[in-house]
Scaffold this motif. Sequence first.
Motif, PDB file in Angstrom:
ATOM      1  N   GLY A   1     -48.130  19.014  25.209  1.00  0.00           N
ATOM      2  CA  GLY A   1     -48.563  19.109  23.816  1.00  0.00           C
ATOM      3  C   GLY A   1     -47.438  18.983  22.806  1.00  0.00           C
ATOM      4  N   LYS A   2     -46.306  18.364  23.184  1.00  0.00           N
ATOM      5  CA  LYS A   2     -45.174  18.215  22.264  1.00  0.00           C
ATOM      6  C   LYS A   2     -45.559  17.387  21.046  1.00  0.00           C
ATOM      7  CE  LYS A   2     -42.675  16.197  25.392  1.00  0.00           C
ATOM      8  NZ  LYS A   2     -43.674  16.240  26.489  1.00  0.00           N
ATOM      9  N   SER A   3     -46.131  16.214  21.300  1.00  0.00           N
ATOM     10  CA  SER A   3     -46.472  15.319  20.191  1.00  0.00           C
ATOM     11  C   SER A   3     -47.534  15.931  19.291  1.00  0.00           C
ATOM     12  CB  SER A   3     -46.947  13.973  20.731  1.00  0.00           C
ATOM     13  OG  SER A   3     -45.899  13.306  21.406  1.00  0.00           O
ATOM     14  N   ARG A   4     -48.483  16.646  19.887  1.00  0.00           N
ATOM     15  CA  ARG A   4     -49.546  17.256  19.071  1.00  0.00           C
ATOM     16  C   ARG A   4     -48.963  18.350  18.177  1.00  0.00           C
ATOM     17  NH1 ARG A   4     -55.109  17.967  18.839  1.00  0.00           N
ATOM     18  NH2 ARG A   4     -55.401  18.482  16.631  1.00  0.00           N
ATOM     19  N   LEU A   5     -48.034  19.136  18.705  1.00  0.00           N
ATOM     20  CA  LEU A   5     -47.394  20.167  17.893  1.00  0.00           C
ATOM     21  C   LEU A   5     -46.649  19.535  16.725  1.00  0.00           C
ATOM     22  CD1 LEU A   5     -46.390  23.050  17.290  1.00  0.00           C
ATOM     23  CD2 LEU A   5     -44.564  22.655  18.979  1.00  0.00           C
ATOM     24  N   VAL A   6     -45.889  18.482  17.009  1.00  0.00           N
ATOM     25  CA  VAL A   6     -45.139  17.804  15.950  1.00  0.00           C
ATOM     26  C   VAL A   6     -46.098  17.227  14.906  1.00  0.00           C
ATOM     27  CG1 VAL A   6     -43.640  15.835  15.446  1.00  0.00           C
ATOM     28  CG2 VAL A   6     -43.145  17.293  17.412  1.00  0.00           C
TER      29      VAL A   6
ATOM     30  N   GLU B   1     -39.226  11.665  18.165  1.00  0.00           N
ATOM     31  CA  GLU B   1     -40.095  11.939  19.313  1.00  0.00           C
ATOM     32  C   GLU B   1     -39.599  11.187  20.538  1.00  0.00           C
ATOM     33  OE1 GLU B   1     -44.179  12.846  18.964  1.00  0.00           O
ATOM     34  OE2 GLU B   1     -44.262  12.071  16.904  1.00  0.00           O
ATOM     35  N   ASP B   2     -39.867  11.774  21.713  1.00  0.00           N
ATOM     36  CA  ASP B   2     -39.426  11.186  22.991  1.00  0.00           C
ATOM     37  C   ASP B   2     -37.920  10.951  22.992  1.00  0.00           C
ATOM     38  OD1 ASP B   2     -42.020  11.222  23.896  1.00  0.00           O
ATOM     39  OD2 ASP B   2     -42.421   9.141  23.377  1.00  0.00           O
TER      40      ASP B   2
ATOM     41  N   VAL C   1     -33.367  18.518  11.617  1.00  0.00           N
ATOM     42  CA  VAL C   1     -33.602  17.506  12.645  1.00  0.00           C
ATOM     43  C   VAL C   1     -34.537  18.121  13.682  1.00  0.00           C
ATOM     44  CG1 VAL C   1     -32.568  16.108  14.456  1.00  0.00           C
ATOM     45  CG2 VAL C   1     -31.384  16.381  12.265  1.00  0.00           C
ATOM     46  N   LEU C   2     -35.686  17.489  13.886  1.00  0.00           N
ATOM     47  CA  LEU C   2     -36.666  17.978  14.860  1.00  0.00           C
ATOM     48  C   LEU C   2     -36.842  16.921  15.942  1.00  0.00           C
ATOM     49  CD1 LEU C   2     -38.904  19.820  15.940  1.00  0.00           C
ATOM     50  CD2 LEU C   2     -40.474  18.738  14.314  1.00  0.00           C
ATOM     51  N   ALA C   3     -36.529  17.281  17.170  1.00  0.00           N
ATOM     52  CA  ALA C   3     -36.666  16.355  18.299  1.00  0.00           C
ATOM     53  C   ALA C   3     -37.649  16.927  19.307  1.00  0.00           C
ATOM     54  CB  ALA C   3     -35.307  16.124  18.968  1.00  0.00           C
ATOM     55  N   ALA C   4     -38.399  16.042  19.939  1.00  0.00           N
ATOM     56  CA  ALA C   4     -39.323  16.423  21.008  1.00  0.00           C
ATOM     57  C   ALA C   4     -38.979  15.600  22.237  1.00  0.00           C
ATOM     58  CB  ALA C   4     -40.770  16.183  20.596  1.00  0.00           C
ATOM     59  N   ALA C   5     -38.928  16.246  23.401  1.00  0.00           N
ATOM     60  CA  ALA C   5     -38.484  15.535  24.601  1.00  0.00           C
ATOM     61  C   ALA C   5     -38.938  16.277  25.842  1.00  0.00           C
ATOM     62  CB  ALA C   5     -36.961  15.402  24.616  1.00  0.00           C
ATOM     63  N   ARG C   6     -38.867  15.580  26.950  1.00  0.00           N
ATOM     64  CA  ARG C   6     -39.092  16.223  28.246  1.00  0.00           C
ATOM     65  C   ARG C   6     -37.842  17.004  28.633  1.00  0.00           C
ATOM     66  NH1 ARG C   6     -41.131  10.536  30.295  1.00  0.00           N
ATOM     67  NH2 ARG C   6     -42.998  10.411  29.014  1.00  0.00           N
ATOM     68  N   PRO C   7     -37.974  17.985  29.541  1.00  0.00           N
ATOM     69  CA  PRO C   7     -36.834  18.857  29.865  1.00  0.00           C
ATOM     70  C   PRO C   7     -35.592  18.110  30.351  1.00  0.00           C
ATOM     71  CG  PRO C   7     -38.868  19.815  30.689  1.00  0.00           C
ATOM     72  CD  PRO C   7     -39.223  18.444  30.188  1.00  0.00           C
TER      73      PRO C   7
ATOM     74  N   MET D   1     -33.884  21.454  15.822  1.00  0.00           N
ATOM     75  CA  MET D   1     -34.839  22.079  16.733  1.00  0.00           C
ATOM     76  C   MET D   1     -35.199  21.073  17.813  1.00  0.00           C
ATOM     77  SD  MET D   1     -35.822  25.238  15.904  1.00  0.00           S
ATOM     78  CE  MET D   1     -37.473  25.394  16.582  1.00  0.00           C
ATOM     79  N   LEU D   2     -35.232  21.538  19.051  1.00  0.00           N
ATOM     80  CA  LEU D   2     -35.614  20.691  20.177  1.00  0.00           C
ATOM     81  C   LEU D   2     -36.832  21.293  20.857  1.00  0.00           C
ATOM     82  CD1 LEU D   2     -35.087  18.346  22.172  1.00  0.00           C
ATOM     83  CD2 LEU D   2     -33.596  19.913  23.463  1.00  0.00           C
ATOM     84  N   VAL D   3     -37.958  20.588  20.776  1.00  0.00           N
ATOM     85  CA  VAL D   3     -39.192  21.008  21.456  1.00  0.00           C
ATOM     86  C   VAL D   3     -39.228  20.318  22.812  1.00  0.00           C
ATOM     87  CG1 VAL D   3     -41.706  21.011  21.382  1.00  0.00           C
ATOM     88  CG2 VAL D   3     -40.394  21.262  19.263  1.00  0.00           C
TER      89      VAL D   3
END
Length: 866
Positions: free
Chosen positions: A508-513, A641-642, A668-674, A499-501
């Motif tokens: 609010g990416k980090s807060r969601l994670v 994250e990031d 695998v859960l990743a959070a990133a800017r577009p 999943m890619l947020v």
Amino acid sequence: MPEFHELAPGTHIADRFTVEALAGQGGMGAVYRAQDTLTGRRVALKLLHAVTSPEAVYRFNREAILLAELRHPAIVSYVAHGSTRRSQPFLAMAWIDGEDLAQRLRTKPLRLPESVALLRRSAEALAFAHQQGIIHRDIKPSNLFLRGGRADDVVVLDFGLARYAMPTLVGVTRRQGAIGSPGYMAPEQASNQPEILPGADIFSLGCVLYECLTGESPFAAPTFAAALDRLLFGHPAPLEALRPGLPPGLQVLVDRMLDKDPRRRLPDAASLLTALSALESIPDLLLPDSRIGVAQSRAADPEPQLMSLVRVAFPVGTASPGAESPQERATRDAVRATLLSHGAQVEALPDGSLLGVVELERGTAADQSALAARSALALKARWPELRVVAATGVGVFQGALLAGPAPDRAEWLLSHLEKNPAAASPALLDDVTAGLLDAGFELSKVARGLIRLQGERRERGGPRSLLGRPTPFVGRDQERALLELTLTTCADEPTARAMLVTGSVGAGKSRLVEEFLRRVEHREPPVQVLWSQGDPLEVGTSYGLASRALRHVCGISKADDLETSRARLAERVGKHLPADQARDVAMFLGELCALPFPEEDHAQLRAARSDPRRMSEQVSRALVSFLRAECAQGTVLWVLEDLHWSDAATIRLLDEVLRELAEQPLMVLAAARPEVKELFPALWSRFLQELPLRGLSPKAGTRLVQELLGTKAAPDEVALLVDRSMGNALFLEEMIRSTAEGSSDQTPGSVLAILLSSLQRLSPNLRKVLRAASLFGPTFWVGGLKALLENQLSEEELTQSLRQLVDLEVVQLQPTSRFSGETEYRFRQLAVRDAAYSLVPDSLRPTWQRQASAWVDGAGTGTRAR
């Protein structure tokens, strides 16, 4: 390493050389300063250790023979060679006073003319060697010596790895695989290709030039294996990204020197000199530049820039620069090096303090602030007596001076420490920098605009604190539910999913994670979590994100020594793997984590270290084996994250993991800017589901304001805050903070900083239009823009720029106009207008405001001001 016995001063060598002092020591031998009694001149006397391998002796003697043939002013001069009475080989060379390039780059970057002069002089030396059929094979900063500290008088050292371009009857046995230095060797050297041509030296010299220009080695990595991976599979950042304002032709030259295909690379040093001469013919290429990095191109562009500043003042009584004691000078140089290592460009100010300027081409205001805060913490940890402050905002270089709100706030913070010495223990931040930091930093408020920086937590930081309590989690219940459903699917089927947020800064990416992980902690059966976060300073480090995740799950901290770290890794790996397999897996995961194990009793490890492709395969297999064993115990969740700060090696490694463990309970859960999709366009395409975060709904925004401000905010004030936040959670939080402090009519500095970092990525024409438009207020007119931008943009360019700004939803065309015959536009958000207005230089603002007012007055009366 053989036991070392230092020679005493006065020792005689070969009845000719008298030892004066030890100058340096390495793994194979030592270098002494000595007196040549035959000529009366001082020499550098290089001696091998008494016990060393036949291969080392051969290479040492070959260096002496090659040097005897190479008589050139930019190559260290041969004097004599032979053996001592104890059969120790020695080589005497001319003594040179100065410093090597590696030392210089640690304390003081090179200016552009110095870099080009060093390149030319080094190329002249290598051209002479190449003409004799000799290839150096180990060009790196420590082998380039600056005579008298001058970059234009460089001397090439250490021909210990040199060889003739044509095969010789006797060669060096290559038991250790790749010959050269990680981070500087050519790809053909790293791949153990049998034929190494002069172009290998060009590649290495290109790496040196890149480092001189940017302060960063293009293929640096913490381990040999990681360096080889970057060299073979990675690409260095463009020069413009790290040092804007360099001549475009210089990027072309660097690209030709660093081409991984020897057939496309400049073939030898003579060709390099020809290309360099063509480049030097460009007018003004070598004009002296007074500062480094992005500051170089500012003289002609007075537009303010977003920056984070770290101001460092030395204890009272410290001598001014140039009059310090050796110890004070060493401290000043070390402070400078610390700032440089955290991404800052460093200036010495007239009062003796140092100023670190942090600007990121790809980063945001939040990234800059985090780097500034980390550098401040690093300085205070090592030198508690320093007074350190950090401020974020706009600044503009005017010649050698830096002016603007950011430097003014840094000066104000520093003056507070001078007046209150007891407050100097922690570093001080302004409210803008503090407002941009995430929950990983520990802060405490002193007064309005004064924030103490207490420390940083390397673990997950939890929610940000606002008005003394954690911010509520609002508006993301559906997204959190989707993450929980995906994890449940991975566990029940079982199957691997990614999943890619994605979302902009403050979405609010980090807060969601964080909220998702809080739920995961209470799941039954338990879920094994691996967690790591990207870092802009380590973006080029191969396996950086993967390494941090494994270190985290093994409980390894930066404070642990190598032996302790390896023991913890081996213990954690052996938790669910058989002993014989765990040993092999730990060995190769040690390479990934920059915790290399000894190779003496491990043939596979020894072989892989000489073959980067084999090493890459073995590291991948080891990680898959480790995770397969973990999945056999239950669901595994790997959080990154990031991800936009990731490295290509980690992305490639996780792709292999997802493929090999496709039928395992792995998420695998990743959070990133577009922009992560542009950086890694084929990101885990077979397994990936994207979850883009939209703006907070008005309902969610209203709930956040009401929960934090309670009855203090009237309904119309709540609606205004929600509207001005543009659905951005961080913007809304900062506006709530500003309202609570009595500044509801102003856009918070942290919000302006984030918007500024976005505006600065627009093209120069778009910024010119926005800057001019901001002088009219929220509403502006095409005729007014033409009056202000006369001779700067053509009518066609202005029309095209406005169309682009409408498409980007920065401005909007109004259906009617206040002035007859004029096309009217409006900023979509007042905060964006405020950010654009801050880009107007203070020195030009009064004049431009008068011109804008004159145009409006003329338009209102039916005339046109000129």
